[in-house]
Every structure is written in structure tokens, then in C-alpha cells.
Scaffold this active site. Structure first.
Site, PDB file in Angstrom:
ATOM      1  N   ASN A   1      38.107  65.021 -15.187  1.00 21.75           N
ATOM      2  CA  ASN A   1      38.789  65.991 -14.078  1.00 21.75           C
ATOM      3  C   ASN A   1      38.349  67.324 -14.482  1.00 21.75           C
ATOM      4  O   ASN A   1      38.452  67.718 -15.610  1.00 21.75           O
ATOM      5  CB  ASN A   1      40.308  65.700 -13.902  1.00 21.75           C
ATOM      6  CG  ASN A   1      40.863  64.452 -13.408  1.00 21.75           C
ATOM      7  OD1 ASN A   1      40.037  63.878 -12.551  1.00 21.75           O
ATOM      8  ND2 ASN A   1      42.016  63.914 -13.823  1.00 21.75           N
TER       9      ASN A   1
ATOM     10  N   HIS B   1      38.688  65.692 -21.530  1.00 24.73           N
ATOM     11  CA  HIS B   1      39.175  64.289 -22.018  1.00 24.73           C
ATOM     12  C   HIS B   1      38.396  63.236 -21.030  1.00 24.73           C
ATOM     13  O   HIS B   1      38.255  63.607 -20.001  1.00 24.73           O
ATOM     14  CB  HIS B   1      40.520  64.185 -22.127  1.00 24.73           C
ATOM     15  CG  HIS B   1      41.362  64.950 -21.177  1.00 24.73           C
ATOM     16  ND1 HIS B   1      41.473  66.271 -20.683  1.00 24.73           N
ATOM     17  CD2 HIS B   1      41.837  64.244 -19.801  1.00 24.73           C
ATOM     18  CE1 HIS B   1      42.176  66.430 -19.684  1.00 24.73           C
ATOM     19  NE2 HIS B   1      42.443  65.180 -18.987  1.00 24.73           N
TER      20      HIS B   1
END
Ligand code: 5GP
Length: 113
Positions: free
Chosen positions: A86, A99
Site C-alpha cells: 500500500n 512492507h
């Protein structure tokens, strides 16, 4: 200011760690969106994918291989899994420390919400 993931890496906040190396750590997401929801996080902070540099190419490749590796260890390679990164507010980013989400364990809808 440390990110929440830096605190996990430093052992200051507990997490269900699956595996760690010098370059990355994999641990279960505290708010799972699927039966398997793991975060693969580089130990060196890159805030988000849009801020990665050419010099990060080896690390970025290693993160993908780490995710593939963790998926195999968790036994979800055959049934299938999804990797998600994201970026920014529309992307749904909430932690400014790059991440990869590894999601698996149920059929995942497409397109995502
Ligand atoms: P993002 O929204 O930035 O793509 O993903 C951040 C993820 O980190 C979310 O799925 C959220 O549940 C997870 N998260 C936030 N704080 C913690 C924490 O303290 N421990 C763990 N294990 N996961 C966290």
C-alpha cells in the site's frame, strides 16, 4: 521517531515473528484480513515504495523472495496467496515503513475494495 515496525524489529514491541534475517523480518499482522496475514518488513526503513531508489533494487528483490519463501513455509503456495504493498492515503498505507502484506488462507476477492 521510530516507526512501529522499527520497535518490533528492536524487540521493544512484541510480535509473532515467523522469521528474521539481517535485511528483513516477517511477522503476523496484529489485525489479520485473512487466515494468513503476514508482514514482510525491511530492517532498513524505506518509508514507502514510491520513495525507493535504484540503490534499493537488491533489497526490494530480496523482499519479494522473502515473501515467496514465507508463503512456502506456511504451506500456502499451492492454494495461493496475494502480495500487497500500500502506498499513500488512497493506497491504504497506515505505517510509513515499507512492507509487503502476504495474504492467504481463503479465496481473495478481485478487484480489492
Ligand atoms: P498498511 O496499512 O500501512 O499497508 O499496513 C500496516 C499494517 O500494519 C496493518 O495491516 C496493521 O494491522 C499492521 N500493524 C499496525 N500496527 C501493528 C503492530 O503493532 N503489530 C503488528 N503485528 N501489526 C501491526
Amino acid at each position: 521517531m521510530k516507526t512501529i515496525f522499527e520497535k518490533i524489529i528492536a524487540g521493544e514491541i512484541p510480535a509473532r515473528i515467523i522469521k528474521r534475517t539481517e535485511d528483513w523480518i516477517a511477522f503476523y499482522d496484529v489485525n489479520p484480513q485473512a487466515p494468513v496475514h503476514v508482514l514482510i518488513v525491511p530492517t532498513r526503513v524505506i518509508p514507502r515504495i514510491g520513495e525507493a531508489a535504484d540503490s534499493d533494487s537488491v533489497l526490494l528483490g530480496n523482499l519479494l523472495l522473502a515473501a515467496q519463501n514465507v508463503a512456502r513455509e506456511l504451506g500456502v503456495t499451492e492454494s495461493g496467496f496475494r502480495l500487497v504493498i500500500n502506498h499513500g492515503s488512497h493506497g491504504g498505507e497506515t505505517v510509513p515503513h515499507l512492507h509487503i502484506h502476504l495474504l492467504a488462507g481463503r479465496p481473495l476477492g478481485w478487484p480489492p475494495g
